[in-house]
Write a protein that holds these residues in place. Structure first.
Motif, PDB file in Angstrom:
ATOM      1  N   ASN A   1       0.809  -1.216   0.000  1.00  0.00           N
ATOM      2  CA  ASN A   1       0.000   0.000   0.000  1.00  0.00           C
ATOM      3  C   ASN A   1       0.843   1.267   0.000  1.00  0.00           C
ATOM      4  OD1 ASN A   1      -2.170  -1.701   0.111  1.00  0.00           O
ATOM      5  ND2 ASN A   1      -2.776  -1.181   2.195  1.00  0.00           N
ATOM      6  N   GLU A   2       1.999   1.211   0.654  1.00  0.00           N
ATOM      7  CA  GLU A   2       2.869   2.377   0.741  1.00  0.00           C
ATOM      8  C   GLU A   2       3.835   2.474  -0.426  1.00  0.00           C
ATOM      9  OE1 GLU A   2       4.643   5.772   1.624  1.00  0.00           O
ATOM     10  OE2 GLU A   2       2.939   5.001   2.762  1.00  0.00           O
ATOM     11  N   TYR A   3       4.326   1.339  -0.897  1.00  0.00           N
ATOM     12  CA  TYR A   3       5.411   1.345  -1.885  1.00  0.00           C
ATOM     13  C   TYR A   3       5.032   0.774  -3.259  1.00  0.00           C
ATOM     14  CZ  TYR A   3       8.539   2.370   2.036  1.00  0.00           C
ATOM     15  OH  TYR A   3       9.160   2.953   3.113  1.00  0.00           O
ATOM     16  N   GLY A   4       3.924   0.078  -3.366  1.00  0.00           N
ATOM     17  CA  GLY A   4       3.676  -0.659  -4.598  1.00  0.00           C
ATOM     18  C   GLY A   4       2.472  -0.270  -5.410  1.00  0.00           C
ATOM     19  N   ILE A   5       1.774   0.792  -5.013  1.00  0.00           N
ATOM     20  CA  ILE A   5       0.542   1.186  -5.693  1.00  0.00           C
ATOM     21  C   ILE A   5       0.749   2.533  -6.373  1.00  0.00           C
ATOM     22  CG2 ILE A   5      -1.824   1.984  -5.266  1.00  0.00           C
ATOM     23  CD1 ILE A   5      -2.014  -0.226  -3.152  1.00  0.00           C
ATOM     24  N   ALA A   6       0.167   2.686  -7.542  1.00  0.00           N
ATOM     25  CA  ALA A   6       0.300   3.943  -8.287  1.00  0.00           C
ATOM     26  C   ALA A   6      -0.101   5.132  -7.413  1.00  0.00           C
ATOM     27  CB  ALA A   6      -0.566   3.901  -9.543  1.00  0.00           C
ATOM     28  N   SER A   7       0.681   6.204  -7.510  1.00  0.00           N
ATOM     29  CA  SER A   7       0.489   7.366  -6.637  1.00  0.00           C
ATOM     30  C   SER A   7      -0.883   7.999  -6.793  1.00  0.00           C
ATOM     31  CB  SER A   7       1.577   8.407  -6.929  1.00  0.00           C
ATOM     32  OG  SER A   7       2.852   7.901  -6.602  1.00  0.00           O
ATOM     33  N   TYR A   8      -1.434   7.986  -7.994  1.00  0.00           N
ATOM     34  CA  TYR A   8      -2.719   8.643  -8.217  1.00  0.00           C
ATOM     35  C   TYR A   8      -3.888   7.829  -7.661  1.00  0.00           C
ATOM     36  CZ  TYR A   8      -3.073   5.384 -12.138  1.00  0.00           C
ATOM     37  OH  TYR A   8      -3.108   4.238 -12.912  1.00  0.00           O
ATOM     38  N   LYS A   9      -3.646   6.566  -7.297  1.00  0.00           N
ATOM     39  CA  LYS A   9      -4.723   5.739  -6.743  1.00  0.00           C
ATOM     40  C   LYS A   9      -4.906   5.976  -5.245  1.00  0.00           C
ATOM     41  CE  LYS A   9      -4.284   2.012 -10.135  1.00  0.00           C
ATOM     42  NZ  LYS A   9      -3.923   0.587 -10.350  1.00  0.00           N
ATOM     43  N   ALA A  10      -3.866   6.412  -4.566  1.00  0.00           N
ATOM     44  CA  ALA A  10      -3.954   6.652  -3.124  1.00  0.00           C
ATOM     45  C   ALA A  10      -3.097   7.854  -2.762  1.00  0.00           C
ATOM     46  CB  ALA A  10      -3.512   5.421  -2.348  1.00  0.00           C
ATOM     47  N   PRO A  11      -3.504   9.053  -3.209  1.00  0.00           N
ATOM     48  CA  PRO A  11      -2.703  10.253  -2.941  1.00  0.00           C
ATOM     49  C   PRO A  11      -2.906  10.763  -1.523  1.00  0.00           C
ATOM     50  CG  PRO A  11      -4.676  10.842  -4.149  1.00  0.00           C
ATOM     51  CD  PRO A  11      -4.690   9.341  -4.024  1.00  0.00           C
ATOM     52  N   HIS A  12      -2.236  11.868  -1.227  1.00  0.00           N
ATOM     53  CA  HIS A  12      -2.387  12.584   0.044  1.00  0.00           C
ATOM     54  C   HIS A  12      -1.964  11.726   1.236  1.00  0.00           C
ATOM     55  CE1 HIS A  12      -4.457  15.248  -2.638  1.00  0.00           C
ATOM     56  NE2 HIS A  12      -5.491  14.442  -2.772  1.00  0.00           N
ATOM     57  N   ASP A  13      -0.978  10.841   0.995  1.00  0.00           N
ATOM     58  CA  ASP A  13      -0.378  10.045   2.069  1.00  0.00           C
ATOM     59  C   ASP A  13      -1.416   9.213   2.818  1.00  0.00           C
ATOM     60  OD1 ASP A  13       1.993   9.204   3.196  1.00  0.00           O
ATOM     61  OD2 ASP A  13       1.947  10.656   4.822  1.00  0.00           O
ATOM     62  N   PHE A  14      -2.405   8.708   2.082  1.00  0.00           N
ATOM     63  CA  PHE A  14      -3.472   7.945   2.739  1.00  0.00           C
ATOM     64  C   PHE A  14      -2.956   6.658   3.360  1.00  0.00           C
ATOM     65  CE2 PHE A  14      -6.746   4.690   2.866  1.00  0.00           C
ATOM     66  CZ  PHE A  14      -7.697   5.322   3.675  1.00  0.00           C
ATOM     67  N   ALA A  15      -1.983   6.003   2.719  1.00  0.00           N
ATOM     68  CA  ALA A  15      -1.501   4.726   3.239  1.00  0.00           C
ATOM     69  C   ALA A  15      -0.986   4.871   4.667  1.00  0.00           C
ATOM     70  CB  ALA A  15      -0.402   4.163   2.339  1.00  0.00           C
ATOM     71  N   GLN A  16      -0.210   5.929   4.939  1.00  0.00           N
ATOM     72  CA  GLN A  16       0.302   6.129   6.290  1.00  0.00           C
ATOM     73  C   GLN A  16      -0.790   6.565   7.251  1.00  0.00           C
ATOM     74  OE1 GLN A  16       3.437   5.300   7.603  1.00  0.00           O
ATOM     75  NE2 GLN A  16       3.286   4.225   5.654  1.00  0.00           N
ATOM     76  N   ALA A  17      -1.739   7.352   6.761  1.00  0.00           N
ATOM     77  CA  ALA A  17      -2.858   7.758   7.615  1.00  0.00           C
ATOM     78  C   ALA A  17      -3.648   6.535   8.068  1.00  0.00           C
ATOM     79  CB  ALA A  17      -3.760   8.735   6.870  1.00  0.00           C
ATOM     80  N   GLU A  18      -3.806   5.568   7.178  1.00  0.00           N
ATOM     81  CA  GLU A  18      -4.552   4.364   7.533  1.00  0.00           C
ATOM     82  C   GLU A  18      -3.768   3.507   8.523  1.00  0.00           C
ATOM     83  OE1 GLU A  18      -7.494   1.478   5.112  1.00  0.00           O
ATOM     84  OE2 GLU A  18      -5.425   1.435   4.395  1.00  0.00           O
ATOM     85  N   VAL A  19      -2.452   3.432   8.346  1.00  0.00           N
ATOM     86  CA  VAL A  19      -1.619   2.697   9.309  1.00  0.00           C
ATOM     87  C   VAL A  19      -1.719   3.342  10.688  1.00  0.00           C
ATOM     88  CG1 VAL A  19       0.736   2.094   9.952  1.00  0.00           C
ATOM     89  CG2 VAL A  19      -0.012   1.791   7.590  1.00  0.00           C
ATOM     90  N   ASP A  20      -1.612   4.677  10.738  1.00  0.00           N
ATOM     91  CA  ASP A  20      -1.696   5.378  12.021  1.00  0.00           C
ATOM     92  C   ASP A  20      -3.039   5.111  12.693  1.00  0.00           C
ATOM     93  OD1 ASP A  20       0.813   6.410  11.540  1.00  0.00           O
ATOM     94  OD2 ASP A  20       0.090   8.356  10.842  1.00  0.00           O
ATOM     95  N   TRP A  21      -4.099   5.113  11.899  1.00  0.00           N
ATOM     96  CA  TRP A  21      -5.433   4.839  12.446  1.00  0.00           C
ATOM     97  C   TRP A  21      -5.511   3.400  12.963  1.00  0.00           C
ATOM     98  CZ3 TRP A  21      -8.863   1.116  10.704  1.00  0.00           C
ATOM     99  CH2 TRP A  21     -10.147   1.166  11.259  1.00  0.00           C
ATOM    100  N   LEU A  22      -4.990   2.454  12.214  1.00  0.00           N
ATOM    101  CA  LEU A  22      -5.023   1.042  12.608  1.00  0.00           C
ATOM    102  C   LEU A  22      -4.300   0.820  13.928  1.00  0.00           C
ATOM    103  CD1 LEU A  22      -4.478  -2.031  10.337  1.00  0.00           C
ATOM    104  CD2 LEU A  22      -2.998  -1.739  12.307  1.00  0.00           C
ATOM    105  N   LEU A  23      -3.179   1.500  14.126  1.00  0.00           N
ATOM    106  CA  LEU A  23      -2.360   1.293  15.325  1.00  0.00           C
ATOM    107  C   LEU A  23      -3.016   1.849  16.583  1.00  0.00           C
ATOM    108  CD1 LEU A  23       1.206   2.042  13.909  1.00  0.00           C
ATOM    109  CD2 LEU A  23       0.186  -0.192  14.380  1.00  0.00           C
ATOM    110  N   LYS A  24      -4.109   2.595  16.445  1.00  0.00           N
ATOM    111  CA  LYS A  24      -4.807   3.120  17.611  1.00  0.00           C
ATOM    112  C   LYS A  24      -5.413   2.021  18.469  1.00  0.00           C
ATOM    113  CE  LYS A  24      -6.003   7.719  15.833  1.00  0.00           C
ATOM    114  NZ  LYS A  24      -7.119   8.650  15.503  1.00  0.00           N
ATOM    115  N   ILE A  25      -5.487   0.806  17.952  1.00  0.00           N
ATOM    116  CA  ILE A  25      -5.978  -0.315  18.745  1.00  0.00           C
ATOM    117  C   ILE A  25      -5.102  -0.530  19.973  1.00  0.00           C
ATOM    118  CG2 ILE A  25      -4.674  -1.995  17.381  1.00  0.00           C
ATOM    119  CD1 ILE A  25      -8.111  -2.661  18.896  1.00  0.00           C
ATOM    120  N   GLY A  26      -3.808  -0.190  19.861  1.00  0.00           N
ATOM    121  CA  GLY A  26      -2.863  -0.414  20.947  1.00  0.00           C
ATOM    122  C   GLY A  26      -2.344  -1.842  20.939  1.00  0.00           C
ATOM    123  N   GLY A  27      -1.264  -2.052  21.673  1.00  0.00           N
ATOM    124  CA  GLY A  27      -0.699  -3.392  21.770  1.00  0.00           C
ATOM    125  C   GLY A  27       0.143  -3.815  20.589  1.00  0.00           C
ATOM    126  N   ILE A  28       0.415  -2.888  19.663  1.00  0.00           N
ATOM    127  CA  ILE A  28       1.224  -3.202  18.483  1.00  0.00           C
ATOM    128  C   ILE A  28       2.439  -2.282  18.463  1.00  0.00           C
ATOM    129  CG2 ILE A  28       1.314  -3.359  15.968  1.00  0.00           C
ATOM    130  CD1 ILE A  28      -1.748  -3.606  15.979  1.00  0.00           C
TER     131      ILE A  28
END
Length: 440
Positions: free
Chosen positions: A181-208
């Motif tokens: 998602n961060e390194y292998g997908i065309a930039s225009y398919k997931a712009p505005h740094d969405f991949a990292q935003a989604e990772v940050d959101w996912l990690l809110k579960i804690g314990g990771i």
């Protein structure tokens, strides 16, 4: 930026500045609230819906669309995330035209499916923007699990394990988590740094805990992980790239398409990304299409995809092929490269032979042609770089006791985010059952 030496024809800034902003913005805009209600109203809410069966993560699609239709986007997002914790990215990059939307009853009846992907993005984006993470951890089990690889499979596995109450350490060889998602997908398919935003959101579960810059085989061994953790999940992807095995492959201007895509994804100012004037992409999959389309978006004048078999054999979907042609990419089929031609140490052209496919496989014909090229991208597939003692084209889902695998590196991996998520999620359930069974 790659250390690959450039040719005089590979330069940055081929377009005016505003063109890059436009070209690398969202390919498909997000629905607004009214548009989402209209789109949701087209769903028949089928019982035994074929779209669910077509989804690798088995999201209850009619349910989440009904929830959107009743104005409860938060519930819709939860329905999606219960099955696919990376539903936001999948809404952007999943080949819905080949999966859920192709199976949609509206598609069969009218040739226009319910816009499932856009509705999924509407729900997940809306809740993520509010900063909501609707999951909490179960009481601690006292068990520790190592997840190798912070791609879709690894992240899905880690989140599910954390939710079950396990402590999870994710080891990632790159500088950022996200994997494909961060390194292998065309930039225009997931712009505005969405991949990292989604990772940050996912990690809110804690314990990771995520540790970057840690590579299996270089910084840590599988044996060490087995000794230190109660279970290990391998989501290491495919680290190797197939070579053309042709004369001239080492000329300047010839490079792997996956490296180019990753480099462009990490380039915040697309105007600074060098690109050739005449670009040739060899391959027929999504990587080939992404490299070709982005070459055009960067300002390359002539971009050609060459694939050794027929158009119908290309693994890139019809939708992706059509998009490539719409932006000006030429696709030539039934042709294979026979030589990369150079001048002064740099690529200048590629010679191809037309091919014929029969009972004995692919045959190169005497009929040849040459394409001018100052840049060539190789996109003929990736291969597994397996940990020591686990050699093979793919890893078994359970390669050895206490070790699970999922995503592209595993048997059944399809180079799709959604499939990787499903495998990571399912592995987490198996790991949890195994660990808790051991306790009981």
């Amino acid at each position: 930026m790659s250390n690959t030496p450039l040719t005089p024809g590979i330069v940055p800034g081929r377009l005016v500045a505003d063109a890059y902003v436009h070209n690398f913005d969202d390919l498909v805009p997000v629905l607004d609230a009214h548009e989402a209600l209209v789109a949701a109203d087209r769903c028949y809410f089928c019982h035994d819906a074929p779209c669910i069966t077509a989804c690798p993560t088995a999201i209850d699609i009619p349910l989440f669309i009904r929830q959107i239709a009743t104005g409860t986007a938060e519930s819709a997002a939860r329905t999606i995330w219960d099955q696919n914790i990376l539903g936001g990215m999948c809404a952007r990059v999943c080949p819905t035209e080949q999966l859920c939307e192709e199976a949609c009853v509206r598609e069969a009846a009218e040739g226009k499916p319910v816009e499932i992907g856009r509705l999924q993005r509407f729900a997940t984006d809306r809740v993520m923007a509010a900063g909501v993470h609707p999951y909490s951890r179960a009481p601690s089990t006292g068990k520790r699990v190592a997840v190798v690889g912070a791609g879709p499979a690894g992240l899905a596995c880690a989140h599910r394990l954390a939710m079950k109450g396990h402590e999870v350490v994710v080891l990632e060889r790159r500088e950022k988590p996200g994997g494909l998602n961060e390194y292998g997908i065309a930039s225009y398919k997931a712009p505005h740094d969405f991949a990292q935003a989604e990772v940050d959101w996912l990690l809110k579960i804690g314990g990771i805990e995520v540790r970057t810059g840690v590579e299996l085989g270089r910084d840590v061994t599988l044996e060490t992980l087995q000794a230190e953790y109660d279970a290990v999940f391998l989501g290491i992807g495919l680290g190797g790239v197939n070579d053309l095995r042709l004369a001239g492959e080492d000329l300047r201007g010839v490079r792997d398409a996956v490296e180019f895509i990753a480099e462009l994804r990490q380039q915040p100012d697309k105007q600074k990304q060098p690109i050739g004037r005449d670009v040739v992409v060899i391959g027929g999959g999504m990587t080939a299409v992404d490299a070709a389309v982005q070459s055009r978006l960067l300002g390359a004048q002539n971009v050609t995809i060459v694939y050794r078999r027929g158009l119908e054999r290309m693994s890139a979907s019809d939708h992706e092929q059509n998009h490539a042609q719409q932006v000006g990419v030429r696709i030539i089929c039934n042709a294979a490269p026979v030589e990369v031609v150079g001048k002064d140490g740099a690529v200048s052209a590629v010679e191809f032979a037309y091919t014929s496919e029969g009972a004995d496989g692919l045959t190169l014909l005497e009929d040849r042609f040459t394409l001018k090229a100052d840049q060539v991208f190789k996109a003929i597939g990736q291969v597994l770089v397996a940990p020591a003692g686990m050699a093979g084209p793919k890893l078994a889902a359970r390669p050895m006791a206490g070790v699970w695998a999922g995503g592209d590196c595993a048997a059944g991996g399809e180079d799709l985010t959604v499939t990787a998520v499903a495998q990571g999620r399912d592995a987490a359930e198996e790991i949890h059952n195994s660990l808790m069974g051991a306790v009981g």
